[in-house]
Design a protein around this motif. Structure first.
Motif, PDB file in Angstrom:
ATOM      1  N   ILE A   1       0.825  -1.373  -0.144  1.00  0.00           N
ATOM      2  CA  ILE A   1      -0.028   0.013  -0.155  1.00  0.00           C
ATOM      3  C   ILE A   1       0.848   1.307  -0.012  1.00  0.00           C
ATOM      4  CG2 ILE A   1      -1.767   1.496   1.174  1.00  0.00           C
ATOM      5  CD1 ILE A   1      -2.637  -1.184   2.415  1.00  0.00           C
ATOM      6  N   HIS A   2       0.666   2.045  -0.871  1.00  0.00           N
ATOM      7  CA  HIS A   2       1.307   3.450  -1.009  1.00  0.00           C
ATOM      8  C   HIS A   2       0.142   4.542  -0.782  1.00  0.00           C
ATOM      9  CE1 HIS A   2       5.002   1.441  -2.846  1.00  0.00           C
ATOM     10  NE2 HIS A   2       3.872   0.933  -3.275  1.00  0.00           N
ATOM     11  N   SER A   3       0.519   5.692  -0.790  1.00  0.00           N
ATOM     12  CA  SER A   3      -0.399   6.807  -0.774  1.00  0.00           C
ATOM     13  C   SER A   3      -0.209   7.919  -1.666  1.00  0.00           C
ATOM     14  CB  SER A   3      -0.837   7.341   0.433  1.00  0.00           C
ATOM     15  OG  SER A   3      -1.856   8.169   0.420  1.00  0.00           O
TER      16      SER A   3
ATOM     17  N   GLN B   1       4.519  13.267  -2.457  1.00  0.00           N
ATOM     18  CA  GLN B   1       5.461  12.309  -2.244  1.00  0.00           C
ATOM     19  C   GLN B   1       4.261  10.884  -1.844  1.00  0.00           C
ATOM     20  OE1 GLN B   1       7.703  14.207   0.913  1.00  0.00           O
ATOM     21  NE2 GLN B   1       7.187  12.713   2.073  1.00  0.00           N
ATOM     22  N   CYS B   2       4.982   9.895  -1.679  1.00  0.00           N
ATOM     23  CA  CYS B   2       4.130   8.876  -1.410  1.00  0.00           C
ATOM     24  C   CYS B   2       3.946   8.936   0.295  1.00  0.00           C
ATOM     25  CB  CYS B   2       5.017   7.539  -1.373  1.00  0.00           C
ATOM     26  SG  CYS B   2       4.158   6.002  -0.564  1.00  0.00           S
ATOM     27  N   THR B   3       2.904   8.923   0.894  1.00  0.00           N
ATOM     28  CA  THR B   3       2.413   9.294   2.298  1.00  0.00           C
ATOM     29  C   THR B   3       1.690   7.977   2.956  1.00  0.00           C
ATOM     30  OG1 THR B   3       0.328   9.925   1.551  1.00  0.00           O
ATOM     31  CG2 THR B   3       1.929  11.851   1.750  1.00  0.00           C
ATOM     32  N   GLU B   4       2.418   6.756   2.614  1.00  0.00           N
ATOM     33  CA  GLU B   4       1.993   5.573   3.552  1.00  0.00           C
ATOM     34  C   GLU B   4       3.301   4.793   3.323  1.00  0.00           C
ATOM     35  OE1 GLU B   4      -1.222   4.618   4.095  1.00  0.00           O
ATOM     36  OE2 GLU B   4      -0.293   3.012   5.257  1.00  0.00           O
ATOM     37  N   PHE B   5       3.572   4.536   4.636  1.00  0.00           N
ATOM     38  CA  PHE B   5       4.596   3.765   4.666  1.00  0.00           C
ATOM     39  C   PHE B   5       5.004   2.406   3.897  1.00  0.00           C
ATOM     40  CE2 PHE B   5       7.664   0.710   6.910  1.00  0.00           C
ATOM     41  CZ  PHE B   5       8.986   1.322   6.280  1.00  0.00           C
ATOM     42  N   CYS B   6       5.873   2.259   2.981  1.00  0.00           N
ATOM     43  CA  CYS B   6       5.901   1.214   2.121  1.00  0.00           C
ATOM     44  C   CYS B   6       7.272   0.559   2.125  1.00  0.00           C
ATOM     45  CB  CYS B   6       5.331   1.599   0.810  1.00  0.00           C
ATOM     46  SG  CYS B   6       6.340   3.073   0.164  1.00  0.00           S
ATOM     47  N   GLY B   7       7.968   0.704   3.066  1.00  0.00           N
ATOM     48  CA  GLY B   7       9.254  -0.074   2.979  1.00  0.00           C
ATOM     49  C   GLY B   7      10.523   0.949   2.684  1.00  0.00           C
TER      50      GLY B   7
ATOM     51  N   SER C   1      12.578   2.482   0.888  1.00  0.00           N
ATOM     52  CA  SER C   1      12.742   3.872   0.345  1.00  0.00           C
ATOM     53  C   SER C   1      11.367   4.666   0.293  1.00  0.00           C
ATOM     54  CB  SER C   1      13.376   3.700  -0.879  1.00  0.00           C
ATOM     55  OG  SER C   1      14.544   3.664  -0.878  1.00  0.00           O
ATOM     56  N   HIS C   2      10.544   4.555   1.327  1.00  0.00           N
ATOM     57  CA  HIS C   2       9.204   5.102   1.236  1.00  0.00           C
ATOM     58  C   HIS C   2       9.607   6.700   1.055  1.00  0.00           C
ATOM     59  CE1 HIS C   2       5.764   7.000   3.034  1.00  0.00           C
ATOM     60  NE2 HIS C   2       6.508   7.483   3.879  1.00  0.00           N
ATOM     61  N   ALA C   3      10.482   7.218   1.890  1.00  0.00           N
ATOM     62  CA  ALA C   3      10.777   8.635   1.910  1.00  0.00           C
ATOM     63  C   ALA C   3      11.250   9.112   0.662  1.00  0.00           C
ATOM     64  CB  ALA C   3      11.674   9.117   3.224  1.00  0.00           C
ATOM     65  N   GLU C   4      11.443   8.186  -0.321  1.00  0.00           N
ATOM     66  CA  GLU C   4      12.164   8.625  -1.441  1.00  0.00           C
ATOM     67  C   GLU C   4      11.605   8.104  -2.795  1.00  0.00           C
ATOM     68  OE1 GLU C   4      16.802   8.863   0.116  1.00  0.00           O
ATOM     69  OE2 GLU C   4      16.159   6.912  -1.132  1.00  0.00           O
ATOM     70  N   MET C   5      10.203   8.159  -2.504  1.00  0.00           N
ATOM     71  CA  MET C   5       9.230   7.890  -3.327  1.00  0.00           C
ATOM     72  C   MET C   5       8.364   9.035  -3.790  1.00  0.00           C
ATOM     73  SD  MET C   5       6.593   4.651  -3.296  1.00  0.00           S
ATOM     74  CE  MET C   5       5.126   4.448  -4.676  1.00  0.00           C
ATOM     75  N   ARG C   6       8.924   9.784  -4.735  1.00  0.00           N
ATOM     76  CA  ARG C   6       8.493  11.094  -4.830  1.00  0.00           C
ATOM     77  C   ARG C   6       7.581  11.181  -6.145  1.00  0.00           C
ATOM     78  NH1 ARG C   6      14.079  13.887  -3.354  1.00  0.00           N
ATOM     79  NH2 ARG C   6      14.149  12.871  -1.105  1.00  0.00           N
TER      80      ARG C   6
HETATM   81 CU1  CUA Z   1       5.318   4.199  -1.320  1.00  0.00          CU
HETATM   82 CU2  CUA Z   1       5.625   5.037   0.885  1.00  0.00          CU
END
Ligand code: CUA
Length: 403
Positions: free
Chosen positions: A179-181, A214-220, A222-227
């Motif tokens: 799940i991403h957001s 950016q992605c706003t659902e913790f997804c593993g 590189s979540h913070a680098e999923m822009r």
């Molecule tokens: Cu995709 Cu967080």
């Protein structure tokens, strides 16, 4: 005073400073959700600001009373400790009042909230551009349905979501793994990207420009680098872009000795071509997804698991938006998505160092899990292919032709 209690003492100050910083109204904050640049974000803002105001007034009244009452009615120094204060029980008018007033406030807010929800969930017109947004660890894929046949197959791209300004764009949001957001704060609220589900959302940008999120659902890892970057173009520029994006890339014959042709050979013969698709080169190969979504058999494609590179040089970033492909300078940014069209612009504006560093060792540039882990499935990201410096030069020369 111990260090810890010193820190405690300053904690509220730090909190206040942070709070004030948030109110700075800095137009340069790229993800400022208080700075709507489209009708959907404005609709949300028009609900949020009055509610914030009401909540602020309630906060001041309640906190004010909490401070005022204990001070006003505290035990006096000269009070006789053996005499109990006058005992009272309840206040009918007050109790009815502080039950009814909050209920009324909530009802009013509820009515406006529902109105906002209905406005936001209104379907865009049938003629609206329709784009499928696919969250993946750790980048976003965008697939366009230009002929409205329900298949998102005319354009496949990544990182930059290109849209026409001033028009509602219909998004269908999903995911290939976890799940991403999806959130571009200046254009609309968030929507989760859930595997197996299709969530609708629409975006509209008032004016051409770049709107990041950016992605706003913790997804593993590189979540913070999923822009995310939504790039809004004028209608005519958008039409030019769609034409450009539907062109396929040329193949090179084996006896072509140019550096780009050598890079093409590296691309097709190394593992690159088993994940990355380039239309006109390997898009017709048999599609094969291995059980763990990783690479099992060289030469077979696991299309969709890696960004389509047909028009890499029409993007501004790579690696899920982590790195600039187009240098972040005023003159290069001014060229928009056409920054690599003219050879001189390309030479000046490509961030070749970043691209080479990526090809040299992708997992060293961004946290990923490309190698198999015993007992676990689900490899994610680009492995280190141990390319030689010569191969990297050849590959970059080839990638530069993908406009
Ligand atoms: Cu995709 Cu967080």
């Amino acid at each position: 005073m111990s260090r810890r209690s010193q820190m405690r003492r300053f904690a509220p100050l730090v909190g206040v400073a942070l709070l004030l910083a948030a109110c700075g109204g800095n137009q340069k904050l790229p993800q400022n959700y208080l700075d709507p640049k489209g009708p959907a974000a404005r609709t949300i803002n028009n609900l949020f600001m009055p509610v914030l105001g009401v909540a602020g007034v309630v906060f001041v009244i309640v906190l004010g009373l909490c401070l005022f009452v204990p001070l006003k009615f505290r035990a006096r120094k000269d009070a006789d400790e053996d005499v109990a204060p006058r005992q009272i029980h309840g206040n009918f008018a007050l109790e009815i009042g502080w039950t009814i007033v909050p209920a009324l406030i909530l009802i009013v807010i509820g009515v406006f909230t529902l109105k906002t929800v209905f406005t936001l969930s209104k379907e865009p017109p049938k003629t609206a551009l329709s784009v499928e947004v696919i969250g993946q660890q750790w980048w976003w894929e965008y697939r366009y349905d230009l002929d409205r046949d329900g298949k998102f197959d005319e354009i496949v791209t990544a990182n930059d979501l290109v849209i026409p300004a001033g028009e509602k764009v219909k998004l269908t949001i999903t995911s290939r793994d976890v799940i991403h957001s999806f959130w571009v704060p200046k254009l609309n609220g968030k929507r989760d990207a859930v595997p197996g589900r299709k969530h609708p959302l629409w975006l509209q940008a008032d004016k051409p420009g770049e709107y990041v999120g950016q992605c706003t659902e913790f997804c593993g890892l590189s979540h913070a680098e999923m822009r995310i970057k939504a790039v809004a173009l004028s209608r005519s520029a958008f039409d030019d872009w769609t034409k450009r994006m539907q062109r396929t890339a040329p193949r090179y014959s084996a006896d072509d000795t140019s550096l780009a042709a050598q890079g093409y050979q590296v691309f097709t013969q190394q593992l690159c071509a088993s994940c990355h698709v380039i239309n006109g080169v390997n898009d017709k190969q048999t599609k094969k997804f291995t059980a763990d979504g990783g690479i099992k058999t060289p030469g077979l494609q696991v299309s969709g698991r890696a960004p389509n590179l047909t028009h890499l040089m029409a993007r501004t970033t790579f690696a899920g938006g982590k790195f600039y492909l187009r240098k972040n300078t005023k003159e290069c940014n001014a060229l928009g998505l056409n920054w690599a069209q003219k050879p001189a612009d390309l030479q000046r504006c490509i961030d070749r160092t970043a691209l080479e560093a990526w090809l040299r060792n992708p997992p060293g540039q961004k946290a990923m899990a490309p190698e198999p882990v015993p007992g676990r499935t689900g490899r994610r990201g680009m492995p280190n292919l141990n390319l030689s410096e010569q191969q990297i030069d050849q590959l970059v020369a080839y990638l530069e032709t993908l406009k």
